[in-house]
Design a protein around this motif. Structure first.
Motif, mmCIF file in Angstrom:
data_model
loop_
_atom_site.group_PDB
_atom_site.id
_atom_site.type_symbol
_atom_site.label_atom_id
_atom_site.label_comp_id
_atom_site.label_asym_id
_atom_site.label_seq_id
_atom_site.Cartn_x
_atom_site.Cartn_y
_atom_site.Cartn_z
ATOM 1 N N PRO A 1 -20.647 -25.766 -17.173
ATOM 2 C CA PRO A 1 -20.454 -27.067 -17.826
ATOM 3 C C PRO A 1 -20.191 -26.901 -19.319
ATOM 4 N N LEU A 2 -19.021 -26.368 -19.663
ATOM 5 C CA LEU A 2 -18.737 -26.060 -21.065
ATOM 6 C C LEU A 2 -18.211 -27.285 -21.803
ATOM 7 N N ARG A 3 -18.472 -27.307 -23.078
ATOM 8 C CA ARG A 3 -17.933 -28.352 -23.938
ATOM 9 C C ARG A 3 -17.471 -27.708 -25.228
ATOM 10 N N GLN A 4 -16.418 -28.236 -25.807
ATOM 11 C CA GLN A 4 -15.893 -27.658 -27.037
ATOM 12 C C GLN A 4 -15.237 -28.756 -27.847
ATOM 13 N N GLY A 5 -15.506 -28.746 -29.144
ATOM 14 C CA GLY A 5 -14.885 -29.731 -30.018
ATOM 15 C C GLY A 5 -15.920 -30.489 -30.806
ATOM 16 N N TYR A 6 -15.421 -31.261 -31.757
ATOM 17 C CA TYR A 6 -16.325 -32.007 -32.638
ATOM 18 C C TYR A 6 -16.095 -33.495 -32.463
ATOM 19 N N VAL A 7 -17.169 -34.196 -32.190
ATOM 20 C CA VAL A 7 -17.118 -35.648 -32.136
ATOM 21 C C VAL A 7 -18.239 -36.151 -33.024
ATOM 22 N N SER A 8 -17.911 -37.098 -33.912
ATOM 23 C CA SER A 8 -18.931 -37.533 -34.870
ATOM 24 C C SER A 8 -20.107 -38.203 -34.161
ATOM 25 N N LYS A 9 -19.787 -39.002 -33.132
ATOM 26 C CA LYS A 9 -20.870 -39.627 -32.363
ATOM 27 C C LYS A 9 -20.645 -39.305 -30.898
ATOM 28 N N GLY A 10 -21.696 -38.912 -30.222
ATOM 29 C CA GLY A 10 -21.554 -38.599 -28.804
ATOM 30 C C GLY A 10 -21.370 -37.119 -28.578
ATOM 31 N N SER A 11 -21.128 -36.768 -27.307
ATOM 32 C CA SER A 11 -21.040 -35.358 -26.952
ATOM 33 C C SER A 11 -19.615 -34.855 -27.115
ATOM 34 N N PRO A 12 -19.476 -33.554 -27.363
ATOM 35 C CA PRO A 12 -18.134 -32.990 -27.519
ATOM 36 C C PRO A 12 -17.319 -33.092 -26.235
ATOM 37 N N PRO A 13 -15.981 -33.025 -26.320
ATOM 38 C CA PRO A 13 -15.138 -33.129 -25.122
ATOM 39 C C PRO A 13 -15.470 -32.052 -24.094
ATOM 40 N N ASP A 14 -15.385 -32.397 -22.826
ATOM 41 C CA ASP A 14 -15.745 -31.435 -21.776
ATOM 42 C C ASP A 14 -14.585 -30.483 -21.491
#
Lengths: 165, 323
Positions: free
Chosen positions: B92-105
């Motif tokens: 279940p990897l995620r990568q990226g930056y999101v200011s609010k919430g979880s990073p993109p899957d």
């Protein structure tokens, strides 16, 4: 206002300014526009993750689209690599017309070139297999390097949309 | 005008019936496919209207990672280096930056495709590959168990570098540079040739470590530079043993430092005792004292040292402080 008048005003201005404007302390390019998108009135312009992050976020929030050692300090044949990468991008965009929904990623390891990206599932798998083989064959022949095309598919264009502005 | 009409007449008007026939005969007939062969209709009717075959979207299989057993052999799933693919990696990897919430899957995530991964080099795979390579390995020779033994048997250290680039060429101009290191004490010298050798190598000799380092980079290939370095080592050694005819003309005044054996001091000691200086037990320390005195210059220490050594040589009592 006559031309002579204008000239006089200009020379006056320049004479006044020469004293001050010898030294610039501000950056020349205050307005940098490339890789940035304007907010639309309806806030319905779709952006991918790549587009949502401006170029100064490279190596912070997003990474490079070209991976090679030519970009490093002391790297060899940097110009050739840049031109080849651009050629690969052009070729892929033209061959896979309207199919790519992401940037084309070109990764090089030794003499191996890996071309990665995300495409839509709008053509049959058979055609995709053909295009993969076709692109790999032609790019390997032109660049004289083993080329691999490693794709990911999405059902819909909207799958890669990160946000709307 | 007449030419055009004739061409028109020839191409269009004459071929009209033929074309119509070809068009009609190619029409598919759906209703009456009786028996083994299709029936050829020369005239069309509304009943046999052309129906377009409906495009069926190819079925998209669910991600492969859904069906993977827990105890699968990951090395077989991901055997070599490859760009990340979310349907193949059951993480279940995620990568990226999101200011609010979880990073993109991981699905449709280009960032995960960009970064180099080492999914083909998991610890069990490395272990397996090492085990497979083990039969090609030979044990390390026991005679070279430590660094001192290695240095003793292989006094020459040759250093050169190979460079890996992500480019079709394997050439790198830096790869031509060859460095040779060896200890000066491994070469056989006498006093004179050693001095000459040190003058020849100059700052390539490090007096602190005792190593001579020769770097060659003037030839275009590594092999040539290595050969040149070996030539330099040989030439330097033999050149330092060469004695020119004019070197014999060197007199005592030309010496750069005081050598006791060549000087009056030795003769006078031998004269005094009436035997060779080697046979006199105390001559050694006397010689050292004189050499120090002459080479280092006159100081309280060297002078006192000299005085003591003379007393020892002549068998006089040690100096007592006279108040």
């Amino acid at each position: 206002m006559s031309l002579v008048n204008l000239k006089q005003i200009l020379t006056k201005c320049s004479l006044q300014q020469t004293q001050r404007s010898l030294l610039h302390t501000t950056a020349i390019c205050n307005r940098v526009q490339s890789g940035r998108y304007r907010i639309t009135a309806k806030k319905d312009f779709p952006l991918t993750y790549e587009m949502a992050n401006p170029p100064h976020q490279i190596a912070h929030r997003k990474s490079w689209n070209s991976w090679n050692t030519s970009n490093l300090q002391g790297g060899l044949r940097s110009s050739e690599t840049a031109v080849e990468d651009m050629f690969i991008r052009k070729f892929m965009l033209g061959t896979w017309h309207g199919l790519f929904v992401s940037e084309i990623i070109v990764k090089r390891q030794h003499n191996m070139i890996r071309v990665a990206g995300i495409i839509r599932q709008s053509i049959s798998p058979r055609k995709v297999y053909f295009l993969i083989g076709y692109s790999e064959e032609l790019l390997s022949y032109w660049l004289q390097c083993p080329t691999k095309i490693e794709l990911q598919t999405v059902a819909d264009r909207k799958d890669v949309i990160f946000k709307y502005i | 005008m007449s030419v055009i009409t004739r061409i028109l007449d020839k191409n269009v008007v004459k071929q009209l019936p033929k074309r119509a026939a070809a068009y009609y005969s190619n029409k598919p007939n759906i209703e009456e496919d009786i028996g083994e062969f299709r029936v050829l209709y020369l005239k069309t009717s509304k009943a046999q209207a052309f129906t377009k075959k409906k495009y069926q979207k190819p079925e998209v299989l669910p991600p492969r990672s859904n069906e993977m057993p827990v105890d699968q052999n990951w090395g077989n799933v991901w055997p070599g280096p490859r760009t990340f693919h979310p349907a193949t990696v059951p993480l279940p990897l995620r990568q990226g930056y999101v200011s609010k919430g979880s990073p993109p899957d991981k699905y449709a995530n280009a960032e995960l495709m960009k970064i180099p991964n080492f999914l083909h080099l998991t610890p069990p795979v490395i272990e397996r590959q090492c085990a497979a390579l083990k039969k090609f390995c030979t044990p390390w020779p026991k005679a070279l168990s430590n660094d001192e033994l290695c240095e003793k048997h292989f006094p020459f250290e040759v250093i050169s570098s190979n460079y890996c680039h992500s480019s079709p060429s394997i050439r790198d101009p830096m790869a031509r540079i060859v460095t040779i290191k060896f200890k000066l004490n491994d070469l056989k010298f006498d006093e004179k040739s050693r001095d000459k050798y040190l003058r020849l190598v100059g700052d390539r000799y490090n007096s602190e470590t005792g190593y001579v380092t020769i770097v060659t980079d003037r030839c275009p290939t590594q092999k040539q530079n290595y050969d040149y370095a070996m030539y330099l080592v040989t030439a330097l050694y033999h050149e330092s043993w060469n004695v020119e005819a004019w070197e014999e003309l060197k007199t005592e005044a030309d010496m750069e430092k005081y050598i006791w054996e060549n000087n009056e001091s030795k003769k006078s000691v031998e004269k005094l005792f009436g035997k060779n200086s080697e046979d006199i037990a105390e001559s050694k320390q006397y010689a050292n004292a004189v050499i120090n005195f002459m080479n280092e210059g006159e100081s309280d220490y060297t002078l006192a040292n000299y005085g003591d050594s003379v007393r020892i040589l002549l068998g006089l009592p040690a100096k007592t402080n006279v108040l």
